[in-house]
Design a protein around this motif. Structure first.
Motif, PDB file in Angstrom:
ATOM      1  N   LEU A 140       0.828  -1.200   0.000  1.00  0.00           N
ATOM      2  CA  LEU A 140       0.000   0.000   0.000  1.00  0.00           C
ATOM      3  C   LEU A 140       0.872   1.264   0.000  1.00  0.00           C
ATOM      4  N   ARG A 141       1.948   1.264   0.804  1.00  0.00           N
ATOM      5  CA  ARG A 141       2.862   2.407   0.808  1.00  0.00           C
ATOM      6  C   ARG A 141       3.496   2.600  -0.561  1.00  0.00           C
ATOM      7  N   LEU A 142       3.916   1.511  -1.201  1.00  0.00           N
ATOM      8  CA  LEU A 142       4.519   1.588  -2.531  1.00  0.00           C
ATOM      9  C   LEU A 142       3.509   2.135  -3.540  1.00  0.00           C
ATOM     10  N   TRP A 143       2.266   1.667  -3.469  1.00  0.00           N
ATOM     11  CA  TRP A 143       1.235   2.172  -4.363  1.00  0.00           C
ATOM     12  C   TRP A 143       1.084   3.679  -4.182  1.00  0.00           C
ATOM     13  N   ALA A 144       1.006   4.136  -2.926  1.00  0.00           N
ATOM     14  CA  ALA A 144       0.829   5.563  -2.643  1.00  0.00           C
ATOM     15  C   ALA A 144       2.017   6.368  -3.167  1.00  0.00           C
ATOM     16  N   GLU A 145       3.229   5.889  -2.932  1.00  0.00           N
ATOM     17  CA  GLU A 145       4.417   6.605  -3.403  1.00  0.00           C
ATOM     18  C   GLU A 145       4.462   6.649  -4.931  1.00  0.00           C
TER      19      GLU A 145
END
Length: 142
Positions: free
Chosen positions: A113-118
């Motif tokens: 999820l963090r990677l998607w957001a970044e």
């Protein structure tokens, strides 16, 4: 603990619930694990795994979090069995935190999820700028 199915039908413990049912406890869990502070705390503790971090070091590694918010976040994670807390009987007590196996299993989906957001933040920013430009009174009732 039982979970709820749509229509209020109870399930046996361990069965999957129905996220769309307002009574499903999964909603409360997602509220707790879906916060930015939980995501950051799990990330920092996962980087240290299988080791531990003291409260002050954990706070130092999560910029912007207040002492109170970190305490509330850690208390919730400990209660859910995602983080283990160890207290050394010193004066003052030294409190250490580490991810449990269950907590470590949460790091993979949170990292995704963090990677998607970044990855998609530039697109989201552009969309927000376009929306704000076409609706200059954004945020006011229409």
């Amino acid at each position: 603990m039982t979970t709820s199915k749509a229509g209020g039908r109870d399930q046996r413990p361990g069965e999957r619930g129905d996220l769309l049912d307002p009574l499903c406890p999964t909603r409360r869990l997602l509220d707790r694990i879906g916060t930015k502070w939980t995501s950051m705390a799990v990330k920092v503790l996962a980087e240290e795994a299988p080791g531990e971090l003291r409260f002050a070091e954990l706070r130092r590694r999560v910029p912007g979090i207040s002492q109170k918010m970190l305490s509330v976040t850690l208390r919730s994670l400990v209660r859910d069995g995602l983080v283990a807390r160890r207290v050394e009987p010193t004066v003052p007590p030294a409190v250490h935190y580490r991810l449990t196996a269950l907590g470590l299993s949460l790091e993979t989906p949170l990292a995704a999820l963090r990677l998607w957001a970044e990855t998609h933040m530039p697109e989201i920013d552009r969309s927000n700028q376009l929306a704000d430009a076409s609706h200059p009174t954004h945020g006011e009732p229409t």
